[in-house]
Design a protein around this motif. Structure first.
Motif, mmCIF file in Angstrom:
data_model
loop_
_atom_site.group_PDB
_atom_site.id
_atom_site.type_symbol
_atom_site.label_atom_id
_atom_site.label_comp_id
_atom_site.label_asym_id
_atom_site.label_seq_id
_atom_site.Cartn_x
_atom_site.Cartn_y
_atom_site.Cartn_z
ATOM 1 N N UNK A 42 -2.339 -0.933 -6.683
ATOM 2 C CA UNK A 42 -3.148 -0.178 -5.701
ATOM 3 C C UNK A 42 -3.293 1.255 -6.221
ATOM 4 N N UNK A 43 -3.847 1.465 -7.386
ATOM 5 C CA UNK A 43 -3.844 2.802 -7.991
ATOM 6 C C UNK A 43 -4.464 3.890 -7.112
ATOM 7 N N UNK A 44 -5.384 3.523 -6.241
ATOM 8 C CA UNK A 44 -5.992 4.530 -5.366
ATOM 9 C C UNK A 44 -5.012 5.017 -4.300
ATOM 10 N N UNK A 45 -3.946 4.252 -4.048
ATOM 11 C CA UNK A 45 -2.956 4.633 -3.032
ATOM 12 C C UNK A 45 -1.803 5.431 -3.631
ATOM 13 N N UNK A 104 9.082 0.208 -5.828
ATOM 14 C CA UNK A 104 7.855 -0.102 -5.091
ATOM 15 C C UNK A 104 6.712 0.837 -5.479
ATOM 16 N N UNK A 105 7.023 2.081 -5.725
ATOM 17 C CA UNK A 105 5.974 3.035 -6.125
ATOM 18 C C UNK A 105 5.346 2.637 -7.465
ATOM 19 N N UNK A 106 6.152 2.089 -8.368
ATOM 20 C CA UNK A 106 5.606 1.589 -9.640
ATOM 21 C C UNK A 106 4.654 0.425 -9.390
ATOM 22 N N UNK A 107 5.031 -0.465 -8.485
ATOM 23 C CA UNK A 107 4.173 -1.598 -8.139
ATOM 24 C C UNK A 107 2.868 -1.091 -7.524
ATOM 25 N N UNK A 122 0.826 -1.216 0.000
ATOM 26 C CA UNK A 122 0.000 0.000 0.000
ATOM 27 C C UNK A 122 0.862 1.268 0.000
ATOM 28 N N UNK A 123 1.954 1.253 0.763
ATOM 29 C CA UNK A 123 2.831 2.429 0.862
ATOM 30 C C UNK A 123 4.286 1.983 1.040
ATOM 31 N N UNK A 124 5.192 2.859 0.644
ATOM 32 C CA UNK A 124 6.618 2.617 0.852
ATOM 33 C C UNK A 124 7.294 3.958 1.101
ATOM 34 N N UNK A 125 8.220 3.965 2.064
ATOM 35 C CA UNK A 125 8.874 5.213 2.447
ATOM 36 C C UNK A 125 10.280 4.932 2.957
ATOM 37 N N UNK A 126 11.253 5.723 2.523
ATOM 38 C CA UNK A 126 12.625 5.606 3.007
ATOM 39 C C UNK A 126 12.708 6.293 4.370
#
Length: 129
Positions: free
Chosen positions: A125-128, A117-120, A36-40
Motif C-alpha cells: 500500500x505504498x500510498x499509505x 507491518x510498516x514494511x508490509x 492500510x495502517x498499524x499503530x501501537x
C-alpha cells in the motif's frame, strides 16, 4: 533457504501465502497485503473483549490523570485493513500498568510488530506508507 514464516508474540506471518495469523486479539488468518495502517496503542483493561478493539484508549506517557482512576491496560497493535476493518494483536498477555517492567516489555514487542507491518504497508500500500 529463506524464512517462510515470521513469528512474533501473538501473530505470525506466512511469507509464501501473504497471510497473517493472529492468535492473541482478533483471532484468525488475514491477507496482510490489505493492511492500510498499524499503530501501537494501550486499551483500557476493563473494556478488552467487550467492545471492538481499541475503542477505549489510555494514552502513552507520564502524568496522565486517567492512570489514577483506571491504571490497567493491555498493550497491542491496532491494524486497519483497506476496507476499514479493525484488527488487533495484543502483546500483553495480562493487564498491566504503564511504566512497569511488564508494560515496557509489552510495548517493545508491539513496536517490533508495528515496524514489520510498516514494511508490509510500504510494499503493498505504498500510498499509505
Amino acid at each position: 533457504m529463506s524464512e517462510t514464516i515470521k513469528y512474533f508474540d501473538g501473530v505470525s506471518f506466512n511469507l509464501n501465502d501473504k497471510t497473517m495469523t493472529i492468535e492473541n486479539g482478533t483471532n484468525g488468518t488475514f491477507d496482510y497485503r490489505r493492511i492500510k495502517r498499524a499503530l501501537v496503542l494501550n486499551e483500557k483493561a476493563k473494556f478488552k473483549g467487550s467492545q471492538p478493539p481499541f475503542t477505549q484508549l489510555l494514552p502513552h506517557g507520564p502524568g496522565i490523570p486517567a492512570i489514577l482512576t483506571d491504571p490497567y491496560v493491555y498493550v497491542g497493535v491496532k491494524i486497519v485493513m483497506d476496507d476499514e476493518t479493525i484488527l488487533c494483536v495484543y502483546t500483553s498477555k495480562e493487564e498491566t500498568q504503564t511504566g512497569t517492567d511488564q508494560y515496557i516489555e509489552d510495548r517493545k514487542r508491539a513496536k517490533e510488530i508495528e515496524a514489520f507491518l510498516r514494511k508490509i504497508i510500504h510494499k503493498y500500500q505504498p500510498s499509505e506508507a
